[in-house]
Scaffold this motif. Structure first.
Motif, short mmCIF file in Angstrom:
data_model
loop_
_atom_site.label_atom_id
_atom_site.label_comp_id
_atom_site.label_asym_id
_atom_site.label_seq_id
_atom_site.Cartn_x
_atom_site.Cartn_y
_atom_site.Cartn_z
N LYS A 167 41.23 35.15 34.93
CA LYS A 167 40.19 36.14 35.16
C LYS A 167 40.40 37.29 34.19
O LYS A 167 41.41 37.99 34.24
CB LYS A 167 40.23 36.65 36.61
CG LYS A 167 39.89 35.57 37.64
CD LYS A 167 39.91 36.13 39.05
CE LYS A 167 39.53 35.08 40.07
NZ LYS A 167 39.56 35.62 41.45
N LYS A 168 39.44 37.44 33.29
CA LYS A 168 39.52 38.46 32.25
C LYS A 168 40.82 38.35 31.46
O LYS A 168 41.48 39.34 31.15
CB LYS A 168 39.39 39.86 32.88
CG LYS A 168 38.03 40.10 33.51
CD LYS A 168 37.94 41.50 34.08
CE LYS A 168 36.57 41.76 34.70
NZ LYS A 168 36.45 43.12 35.25
N GLY A 169 41.16 37.10 31.16
CA GLY A 169 42.33 36.86 30.34
C GLY A 169 43.66 36.94 31.07
O GLY A 169 44.72 36.78 30.47
N LYS A 170 43.63 37.19 32.37
CA LYS A 170 44.86 37.31 33.14
C LYS A 170 44.97 36.18 34.14
O LYS A 170 44.06 35.94 34.92
CB LYS A 170 44.90 38.66 33.86
CG LYS A 170 46.19 38.88 34.64
CD LYS A 170 46.18 40.25 35.31
CE LYS A 170 47.48 40.46 36.09
NZ LYS A 170 47.49 41.78 36.76
N SER A 171 46.09 35.47 34.10
CA SER A 171 46.31 34.38 35.03
C SER A 171 46.55 34.94 36.43
O SER A 171 47.20 35.96 36.60
CB SER A 171 47.51 33.54 34.60
OG SER A 171 47.25 32.91 33.37
N THR A 172 45.99 34.29 37.41
CA THR A 172 46.19 34.69 38.80
C THR A 172 46.79 33.54 39.57
O THR A 172 46.80 32.40 39.12
CB THR A 172 44.86 35.12 39.43
OG1 THR A 172 43.91 34.03 39.32
CG2 THR A 172 44.28 36.33 38.74
N TRP A 173 47.27 33.84 40.76
CA TRP A 173 47.94 32.84 41.58
C TRP A 173 47.16 32.63 42.86
O TRP A 173 46.76 33.59 43.52
CB TRP A 173 49.37 33.29 41.89
CG TRP A 173 50.19 33.51 40.66
CD1 TRP A 173 50.32 34.67 39.94
CD2 TRP A 173 50.98 32.54 39.97
NE1 TRP A 173 51.14 34.48 38.87
CE2 TRP A 173 51.57 33.19 38.85
CE3 TRP A 173 51.26 31.18 40.19
CZ2 TRP A 173 52.40 32.53 37.96
CZ3 TRP A 173 52.11 30.53 39.31
CH2 TRP A 173 52.66 31.20 38.21
N ASP A 174 46.93 31.37 43.21
CA ASP A 174 46.19 31.02 44.41
C ASP A 174 47.16 31.03 45.60
O ASP A 174 48.09 30.23 45.65
CB ASP A 174 45.56 29.64 44.24
CG ASP A 174 44.66 29.26 45.41
OD1 ASP A 174 45.19 29.12 46.53
OD2 ASP A 174 43.45 29.10 45.20
N THR A 175 46.90 31.91 46.56
CA THR A 175 47.81 32.07 47.69
C THR A 175 47.99 30.78 48.48
O THR A 175 49.11 30.42 48.88
CB THR A 175 47.30 33.18 48.63
OG1 THR A 175 47.14 34.39 47.89
CG2 THR A 175 48.29 33.41 49.77
#
Length: 275
Positions: A132-140
């Motif tokens: 998201k907007k170049g930033k990796s996120t983690w799925d809880t």
């Protein structure tokens, strides 16, 4: 579903050294698993039968490059599965490895070690929700699923309690009586490597730090509760890895000797005559 699995010769073809045959077999397997109506209909016994076939394909696969490719391909199958089919699929993998581990001969062990490494790494990558907007996120939810599988299999604490809690029926088939010590030791050897590759050790990522701490807690609990000296020592070693936050680089034996020598010279140095 069981009758369909008897008509899947492409599983055996995954072991072929012929790249075209193996690629075709992989495409057939991916198409089979990516169909939601198929994947959602797979029961625990169906998953075990599939993994038994894939284990056999890995067993028969010769030559280094085909083996490496097959390990990566089997590990990455979770990315084409429907979301609700991933955990049963991975549980089938860990169950199969637990059951078959002690029967793997020394000449074939290396490729199964790699398969476990690739699967652990794929599980860590699967925890990422996306970018998201170049930033990796983690799925809880995915994080919770993977950590639960780690605590259930390679980092499981109490074998006796595990046996008592095995569910009845097909679900019980996905819970082996015990996870071999050798399999646990291998995961202890590799988990920091795979965590680093996926960015769990990156500074500034608060979510990654929390996930890493949860994994470290699983290893710490294993070290405190296990009756196996080998597991206890290996757990301590993995938690002492210099790459983990809070662990300072330890001086080597040679550096220790050089420091001691320097201190001795300093203590015996001549500062000249007193005035």
């Amino acid at each position: 579903m069981a009758s369909q699995q008897g008509n899947m010769p492409f599983i055996k073809n995954l072991a072929s050294s012929d790249r075209k045959i193996r690629t075709s077999a992989l495409a057939s397997l991916q198409s089979f698993l990516s169909a939601r109506q198929v994947a959602s209909a797979l029961g625990p016994l169906d998953v075990l039968k599939l993994w038994k076939g894939l284990f056999f394909a890995m067993w028969m696969c010769d030559r280094a490059i085909p083996q490496q490719n097959l390990c990566a391909e089997l590990a990455d199958l979770i990315f084409i599965l429907p979301r609700d089919a991933v955990v049963p699929w991975l549980r089938g993998f860990w169950t199969t490895m637990s059951r078959e581990w002690t029967g793997i001969d020394v000449l074939r062990m290396e490729k199964f070690l790699l398969l476990v490494r690739r699967t652990v790494g794929a599980g860590f990558r699967w925890m990422k929700e996306g970018s998201k907007k170049g930033k990796s996120t983690w799925d809880t939810g995915r994080v919770s699923d993977i950590l639960s599988l780690l605590s259930e299999f390679p980092f499981t604490l109490d074998v006796d309690a595990r046996q008592e809690k095995r569910p009845e029926g097909e679900e019980g088939e996905l819970t082996p009586h015990a996870v071999p010590v050798g399999l646990k030791l291998h995961v202890l050897d590799i988990w920091v490597d795979e965590a680093e590759k996926v960015g769990l050790l990156d500074e500034g990522d608060d979510e990654a730090s929390k996930i890493l701490q949860q994994i470290s807690d699983l290893v710490d609990n294993l070290e405190k509760s296990t009756s196996s000296p080998a597991l206890r020592n290996r757990s301590k070693e993995s938690l002492a890895d210099d790459r983990l936050p809070g662990n300072k680089s330890r001086p080597t034996a040679m550096e220790d000797a050089e420091m001691a020598d320097a201190e001795q010279k300093d203590s015996g140095s001549w500062d000249g005559f007193d005035d």
